[in-house]
Design a protein around this motif. Structure first.
Motif, PDB file in Angstrom:
ATOM      1  N   MET A 109     -24.418  11.109  17.931  1.00  0.00           N
ATOM      2  CA  MET A 109     -24.702  11.795  16.674  1.00  0.00           C
ATOM      3  C   MET A 109     -23.808  13.020  16.491  1.00  0.00           C
ATOM      4  O   MET A 109     -23.405  13.337  15.354  1.00  0.00           O
ATOM      5  CB  MET A 109     -26.171  12.203  16.601  1.00  0.00           C
ATOM      6  CG  MET A 109     -26.526  12.940  15.326  1.00  0.00           C
ATOM      7  SD  MET A 109     -28.271  12.895  14.914  1.00  0.00           S
ATOM      8  CE  MET A 109     -28.424  11.224  14.302  1.00  0.00           C
ATOM      9  N   ALA A 110     -23.472  13.701  17.572  1.00  0.00           N
ATOM     10  CA  ALA A 110     -22.560  14.850  17.483  1.00  0.00           C
ATOM     11  C   ALA A 110     -21.212  14.424  16.925  1.00  0.00           C
ATOM     12  O   ALA A 110     -20.632  15.095  16.053  1.00  0.00           O
ATOM     13  CB  ALA A 110     -22.398  15.490  18.861  1.00  0.00           C
ATOM     14  N   GLY A 111     -20.696  13.289  17.421  1.00  0.00           N
ATOM     15  CA  GLY A 111     -19.411  12.804  16.925  1.00  0.00           C
ATOM     16  C   GLY A 111     -19.485  12.259  15.520  1.00  0.00           C
ATOM     17  O   GLY A 111     -18.595  12.508  14.693  1.00  0.00           O
ATOM     18  N   ILE A 112     -20.556  11.539  15.219  1.00  0.00           N
ATOM     19  CA  ILE A 112     -20.704  10.925  13.897  1.00  0.00           C
ATOM     20  C   ILE A 112     -20.848  11.984  12.811  1.00  0.00           C
ATOM     21  O   ILE A 112     -20.295  11.846  11.718  1.00  0.00           O
ATOM     22  CB  ILE A 112     -21.912   9.972  13.898  1.00  0.00           C
ATOM     23  CG1 ILE A 112     -21.613   8.742  14.752  1.00  0.00           C
ATOM     24  CG2 ILE A 112     -22.290   9.549  12.473  1.00  0.00           C
ATOM     25  CD1 ILE A 112     -22.811   7.870  15.011  1.00  0.00           C
ATOM     26  N   THR A 113     -21.583  13.054  13.096  1.00  0.00           N
ATOM     27  CA  THR A 113     -21.800  14.104  12.096  1.00  0.00           C
ATOM     28  C   THR A 113     -20.482  14.734  11.674  1.00  0.00           C
ATOM     29  O   THR A 113     -20.227  14.927  10.475  1.00  0.00           O
ATOM     30  CB  THR A 113     -22.739  15.185  12.652  1.00  0.00           C
ATOM     31  OG1 THR A 113     -23.982  14.582  13.031  1.00  0.00           O
ATOM     32  CG2 THR A 113     -22.999  16.261  11.609  1.00  0.00           C
ATOM     33  N   LEU A 114     -19.630  15.055  12.651  1.00  0.00           N
ATOM     34  CA  LEU A 114     -18.321  15.632  12.330  1.00  0.00           C
ATOM     35  C   LEU A 114     -17.415  14.604  11.662  1.00  0.00           C
ATOM     36  O   LEU A 114     -16.731  14.909  10.682  1.00  0.00           O
ATOM     37  CB  LEU A 114     -17.652  16.157  13.600  1.00  0.00           C
ATOM     38  CG  LEU A 114     -17.924  17.599  14.023  1.00  0.00           C
ATOM     39  CD1 LEU A 114     -17.071  17.968  15.229  1.00  0.00           C
ATOM     40  CD2 LEU A 114     -17.673  18.575  12.885  1.00  0.00           C
ATOM     41  N   TRP A 115     -17.402  13.394  12.198  1.00  0.00           N
ATOM     42  CA  TRP A 115     -16.471  12.380  11.684  1.00  0.00           C
ATOM     43  C   TRP A 115     -16.805  11.977  10.255  1.00  0.00           C
ATOM     44  O   TRP A 115     -15.901  11.741   9.454  1.00  0.00           O
ATOM     45  CB  TRP A 115     -16.468  11.161  12.584  1.00  0.00           C
ATOM     46  CG  TRP A 115     -15.529  10.106  12.083  1.00  0.00           C
ATOM     47  CD1 TRP A 115     -15.841   8.941  11.444  1.00  0.00           C
ATOM     48  CD2 TRP A 115     -14.103  10.158  12.133  1.00  0.00           C
ATOM     49  NE1 TRP A 115     -14.711   8.254  11.113  1.00  0.00           N
ATOM     50  CE2 TRP A 115     -13.623   8.965  11.522  1.00  0.00           C
ATOM     51  CE3 TRP A 115     -13.188  11.068  12.650  1.00  0.00           C
ATOM     52  CZ2 TRP A 115     -12.267   8.690  11.408  1.00  0.00           C
ATOM     53  CZ3 TRP A 115     -11.831  10.789  12.537  1.00  0.00           C
ATOM     54  CH2 TRP A 115     -11.386   9.613  11.916  1.00  0.00           C
ATOM     55  N   ASN A 116     -18.076  11.861   9.926  1.00  0.00           N
ATOM     56  CA  ASN A 116     -18.461  11.499   8.562  1.00  0.00           C
ATOM     57  C   ASN A 116     -17.912  12.499   7.554  1.00  0.00           C
ATOM     58  O   ASN A 116     -17.428  12.113   6.481  1.00  0.00           O
ATOM     59  CB  ASN A 116     -19.986  11.427   8.445  1.00  0.00           C
ATOM     60  CG  ASN A 116     -20.550  10.145   9.008  1.00  0.00           C
ATOM     61  OD1 ASN A 116     -19.811   9.193   9.262  1.00  0.00           O
ATOM     62  ND2 ASN A 116     -21.847  10.107   9.223  1.00  0.00           N
TER      63      ASN A 116
END
Length: 303
Positions: A109-116
């Motif tokens: 979720m940490a990566g997805i939040t930034l990547w989105n």
């Protein structure tokens, strides 16, 4: 007409002409639209004068996107949750990729939040000329208003998803499974850098898509590939030493490493990891604005 009447009429015409010239000299215009020939003539002050339009566009984007949907703003939460669960199953359980000891759910979720936020801003800004051609061709306003609208409106969406991420962080912290630290205070800086990089790259691509239509198809595919070159689903520590220098060329690596280190307490991070992204963001944004400023003068001929 005798000479006396002719002289009086000539004098009246002369007075009217003089008064007209005085009126033109003293008249002040609220706005002057003129062609610009200098590449560096950005006229950024004009953006402040149109700040009300910027607020209007941001409100429009935030309200209308989910206006006719059943779940409405709940999609802000549903999308990252479903993506996180998918990544956890495929990359965490099936592929058994390392998470540096952090819980899989909050790691992804940490990566997805930034990547989105990054990917949405980049793809939306890259199509700003094609999507808004009908508006640009009818009324004048600073064209940079539209890319700024995209970045700010997506920032609001990012804020909602970031709150969801903080809920997961709070839960795992209460279970003593993660160790957040004081580096979380630097979060606004990281978000700004992410916004500047996505906007800069998007502005350059938007100027190219007006002439080369094939790029519209390649951008979405390219962004997906770029995700695998960014530590979204894996920690950068798992990259082999022979390829570390290649990964470090990516300005987003330090930002994702920061996210995991500050909020999860895993991986490695120092203040030097923000130097390269900071320099890159300034340079790429400056190039993007200059290219965008040049293209906006003639894009209606090719779009």
């Amino acid at each position: 007409m005798n000479k006396t009447e002719f002289s009086e009429e000539e004098s009246n015409l002369s007075n009217k002409f003089s008064s007209t010239q005085e009126t033109e000299n003293t008249e002040q215009w609220d706005a002057v639209i003129e062609s610009r020939h200098s590449l560096l003539d950005l006229n950024l002050k004009e953006l402040w004068h149109y700040r009300d339009l910027l607020v209007l566009f941001v409100r429009r984007d935030f309200v209308t996107v989910y206006k006719q949907t059943i779940l409405g703003p709940l999609w802000f939460f549903i999308q990252p949750i479903l993506t996180t669960i998918t990544f956890t199953i495929i990359f965490g359980n099936v592929a058994q990729l390392s998470t540096d000891g952090a819980p899989k759910l909050v790691f992804y979720m940490a990566g997805i939040t930034l990547w989105n936020y990054f990917s949405t801003c980049l793809t939306s800004v890259s199509g700003v000329f094609n999507v808004n051609a009908s508006i640009f061709g009818k009324v004048y306003f600073p064209r940079l208003i539209m890319p700024l609208t995209i970045v700010i409106s997506n920032l609001m969406k990012f804020g909602v998803q970031f709150l969801l991420f903080l809920c997961f962080v709070g839960y795992y912290y209460s279970q003593n499974e993660i160790r957040p630290n004081t580096w979380i205070a630097a979060t606004p800086i990281v978000i700004i850098l992410m916004a500047l990089i996505s906007m800069g790259i998007g502005l350059i691509l938007s100027s190219m898509t007006t002439k080369y239509k094939d790029l519209n198809q390649l951008i979405g595919f390219g962004v997906q590939l770029f995700m695998y070159a960014t530590p979204v689903i894996y920690p950068s520590s798992t990259v082999p030493l022979d390829y570390q220098w290649v990964v470090e060329l990516n300005p987003l690596v330090g930002l994702f490493d920061y996210m995991r280190f500050a909020y999860l307490g895993v991986g490695e991070f120092t203040i030097l990891d923000l130097v390269y992204p900071s320099i890159f963001s300034i340079v790429i944004l400056a190039i993007g604005v200059l290219v965008f400023n040049k293209t906006q003068k003639t894009f209606m001929d090719t779009v």
